[in-house]
Design a protein around this motif. Structure first.
Motif, PDB file in Angstrom:
ATOM      1  N   GLU A 169       0.817  -1.204   0.000  1.00 39.65           N
ATOM      2  CA  GLU A 169       0.000   0.000   0.000  1.00 39.65           C
ATOM      3  C   GLU A 169       0.852   1.254   0.000  1.00 39.65           C
ATOM      4  OE1 GLU A 169      -0.125  -2.374   2.226  1.00 39.65           O
ATOM      5  OE2 GLU A 169      -2.072  -3.373   2.088  1.00 39.65           O
ATOM      6  N   TRP A 170       2.041   1.178   0.588  1.00 39.03           N
ATOM      7  CA  TRP A 170       2.912   2.346   0.656  1.00 39.03           C
ATOM      8  C   TRP A 170       3.399   2.774  -0.720  1.00 39.03           C
ATOM      9  CZ3 TRP A 170       7.630   1.214  -1.418  1.00 39.03           C
ATOM     10  CH2 TRP A 170       7.978  -0.131  -1.490  1.00 39.03           C
ATOM     11  N   ALA A 171       3.443   1.819  -1.673  1.00 38.65           N
ATOM     12  CA  ALA A 171       3.945   2.142  -3.013  1.00 38.65           C
ATOM     13  C   ALA A 171       2.875   2.748  -3.909  1.00 38.65           C
ATOM     14  CB  ALA A 171       4.520   0.896  -3.677  1.00 38.65           C
ATOM     15  N   ASN A 172       1.614   2.598  -3.557  1.00 36.78           N
ATOM     16  CA  ASN A 172       0.547   3.104  -4.414  1.00 36.78           C
ATOM     17  C   ASN A 172       0.621   4.610  -4.643  1.00 36.78           C
ATOM     18  OD1 ASN A 172      -0.347   0.489  -4.541  1.00 36.78           O
ATOM     19  ND2 ASN A 172      -2.033   0.769  -3.095  1.00 36.78           N
ATOM     20  N   TRP A 174       3.233   6.535  -4.591  1.00 36.34           N
ATOM     21  CA  TRP A 174       4.400   6.842  -5.431  1.00 36.34           C
ATOM     22  C   TRP A 174       4.128   6.496  -6.888  1.00 36.34           C
ATOM     23  CZ3 TRP A 174       7.813   4.026  -8.489  1.00 36.34           C
ATOM     24  CH2 TRP A 174       8.960   4.701  -8.878  1.00 36.34           C
ATOM     25  N   ASP A 189       1.118  13.663  -0.861  1.00 38.23           N
ATOM     26  CA  ASP A 189       0.990  12.832   0.334  1.00 38.23           C
ATOM     27  C   ASP A 189       1.284  11.374  -0.012  1.00 38.23           C
ATOM     28  OD1 ASP A 189       0.223  15.043   1.786  1.00 38.23           O
ATOM     29  OD2 ASP A 189      -1.924  14.720   1.407  1.00 38.23           O
ATOM     30  N   GLY A 190       1.901  10.679   0.930  1.00 40.61           N
ATOM     31  CA  GLY A 190       2.172   9.267   0.767  1.00 40.61           C
ATOM     32  C   GLY A 190       3.520   8.939   0.163  1.00 40.61           C
ATOM     33  N   GLU A 192       6.419  10.397   1.330  1.00 37.98           N
ATOM     34  CA  GLU A 192       7.451  10.884   2.243  1.00 37.98           C
ATOM     35  C   GLU A 192       8.636   9.930   2.324  1.00 37.98           C
ATOM     36  OE1 GLU A 192       4.269  10.569   2.960  1.00 37.98           O
ATOM     37  OE2 GLU A 192       3.530  12.633   3.242  1.00 37.98           O
ATOM     38  N   TRP A 193       8.352   8.631   2.210  1.00 34.20           N
ATOM     39  CA  TRP A 193       9.445   7.654   2.263  1.00 34.20           C
ATOM     40  C   TRP A 193      10.405   7.837   1.097  1.00 34.20           C
ATOM     41  CZ3 TRP A 193      10.070   4.524  -1.925  1.00 34.20           C
ATOM     42  CH2 TRP A 193       9.006   4.413  -2.809  1.00 34.20           C
TER      43      TRP A 193
END
Length: 534
Positions: A169-172, A174, A189-190, A192-193
């Motif tokens: 989900e974290w890659a969506n 990006w 947003d999303g 930040e990593w």
């Protein structure tokens, strides 16, 4: 596009051992319990084509509505009504209504608290079955886990393939805000990593510049002084690296060296990126009094901050990222080659000086110090009577002997570009000839090699070489024979087969020799204007 996307995903299911969702109909392949649970929606098959497809967005099917399929690409699918299939790519699939086909999530999670007549699948994600879940076939999580409520009903098997790898989900975000726009970073947003990762690498580049100040400075000076050769070195590195790994793999013994070579290339790439950032920072800060204003670590920091801002620009961001990495690797490679060549040149003057001393000693003092002491005076006496015979040779062979002696490997060597132009002329001539004979032959490269071998033996050059005053000579000074011409022609295939690297070698070799020159012991020299080649 809607049907093809769905068909592709449905084809994926049999490869995972889940069967074909399209081959199952709600009335003849669904267990009785599931059919009873969905009997109130018996008219769904008779409806016309009604697909809900969203790209970079979510697809919702409210309660009481019907659709043939619900598909989301880079988004999530939520089904509260009735549909045939529910599919999400880079998103989650949530079913609280009725799905007569399969519920699939690729790079996302699948949640079911309703009726799914087919399979429930999550690829690189988790499957969660609520208390009201009724699954007609299998519940499978590939690279994830299956969480099943005790009240959930599954008429097939429950499997977790590959173990829990974790959701994506974290890659969506990006993918949506960066990848689709062709940029590594974005102010959204999303992601930040991604910014944290970028600043972490920037810190690494600053540390490299601080620890290896002189090396970074030399590489930056190489980029500024020889930008063209830096680009050529970068292109050659890209061509050579895959060939290097293939050769290591083929030799079997070299397989053990592959991890070390890969690690070395990774270090060179990271160092090259630091070099390019230092070059950008140096250009921005400028010079004063012929010296840079800051330490390389400062220039890397300044250049890195500028590049991070450029990474946000769509399309240009990824382009800058790849070009800087490529040029950085080329700068490091060309600097290493240049340093090695400079060391060889620094040692080279010692050999002529010692050789000159060795030659001068017998001439000045010790003619009898040689082994044939009795013959030395006999050889020196005739030259005293020879001067009358030396005058006529100066006038007789003036047009032939000096010219023949001049065409040797001691003449200036021909460079890469002029040799490629001569080769282009020869290729065009052979291609034109073969074009007229295409009904009989289709062996252009073989004919070009035969043509070259014959011309090298008979004239010492091809037609293209004659145009540019080039001639092939042997390093030992002897004339070109058939053996040398044939070996050189066959060596051209070796120079060509490895992505043309044997020809590019001319640009880097101190003796301006290609691979086939080294194999045959030849060189290509530029003769004086007016010396006939034919």
């Amino acid at each position: 596009m809607k049907k093809s996307t769905l068909a592709l995903l449905m084809v994926l299911l049999p490869s995972l051992g889940l069967g074909s969702a399209q081959a199952r109909t709600p009335k003849d392949s669904v267990p009785a319990a599931t059919s009873a649970a969905t009997s109130e929606h018996a008219d769904w098959e008779d409806r016309s084509d009604n697909d809900i497809v969203n790209f970079r967005g979510d697809s919702d099917l409210p309660r009481g509505e019907h659709a043939d399929s619900v598909i989301s690409i880079l988004g999530s699918s939520r089904v509260e009504g009735e549909t045939g299939d529910a599919v999400s790519i880079m998103g989650d699939t949530r079913v609280t209504g009725a799905v007569h086909g399969s519920a699939v999530a690729v790079l996302g999670n699948t949640y079911v608290d309703g009726v799914v007549s087919g399979d429930v699948v999550a690829v690189m994600g988790n499957v969660e079955l609520g208390p009201n879940a009724v699954v007609g076939h299998d519940a499978v999580a590939v690279g994830g886990t299956v969480h099943r409520d005790s009240a959930a009903t599954v008429h097939g098997s429950v499997e977790s393939i590959g173990g829990p790898i974790g959701g994506f989900e974290w890659a969506n975000p990006w993918v949506r805000h960066c990848l689709l726009y062709g940029r590594p970073l974005a102010f959204a947003d999303g992601v930040e990593w991604a910014w944290g990762l970028a600043f972490m690498f920037l810190g690494l580049y600053v540390i490299l510049a601080f620890l290896f100040r002189d090396a970074v400075t030399r590489c930056v000076e190489t980029v500024e002084a020889r930008p063209g050769m830096t680009v050529v070195a970068a292109l050659l590195a890209v061509l050579l690296i895959p060939v290097l790994f293939v050769l290591l793999f083929i030799t079997v013994i070299g397989i053990a060296a592959i991890p070390f070579v890969a690690f070395g290339l990774l270090c060179a790439a990271l160092f090259g990126k630091a070099v390019m950032l230092a070059w950008i920072g140096r250009r921005c800060l400028g010079k004063r009094g012929g010296r840079t204003l800051s330490h390389p670590a400062i220039t890397v920091l300044v250049g890195g901050l500028i590049v991070l801002l450029l990474y946000v620009i769509p399309v240009l961001g990824f382009l800058i990222y790849k070009v800087l990495g490529l040029l950085g690797l080329g700068a490091v490679a060309y600097t290493v080659i240049g340093r090695a060549h400079a060391r060889r040149e620094a040692r080279a003057p010692q050999a002529p000086s010692s050789g000159a001393a060795f030659v001068a000693a017998p001439a000045g003092a010790t003619p009898a110090g040689t082994a044939p002491a009795g013959t030395a005076p006999a050889e020196t006496a005739p030259p005293e009577t020879a001067p009358p015979e030396t005058a006529p040779p100066e006038t007789a062979p003036v047009g032939t002997a000096p010219a023949a002696a001049a065409i040797t490997a001691a003449l200036p060597r021909a460079g890469f570009w002029i040799r490629m132009m001569a080769l282009l002329i020869d290729a065009l001539l052979v291609g034109f000839l073969m074009g007229m004979l295409h009904h009989f032959f289709n062996m252009e490269l073989v004919v070009l090699a035969v043509y070259g071998a014959i011309m090298w033996k008979l004239r010492g050059s091809t037609i293209g070489g004659i145009v540019f005053d080039l001639q092939v000579v042997r390093l030992d000074g002897r004339p070109i024979d058939w053996e040398t011409a044939i070996v050189r022609a066959l060596g051209c295939f070796l120079s060509l087969v490895v992505a043309g690297l044997g020809f590019f070698w001319i640009a880097f070799d101190p003796g301006r020799q290609a691979w086939h020159d080294k194999i045959a012991g030849t060189a290509v020299v530029r003769i004086v204007k007016g010396v006939p080649l034919v």
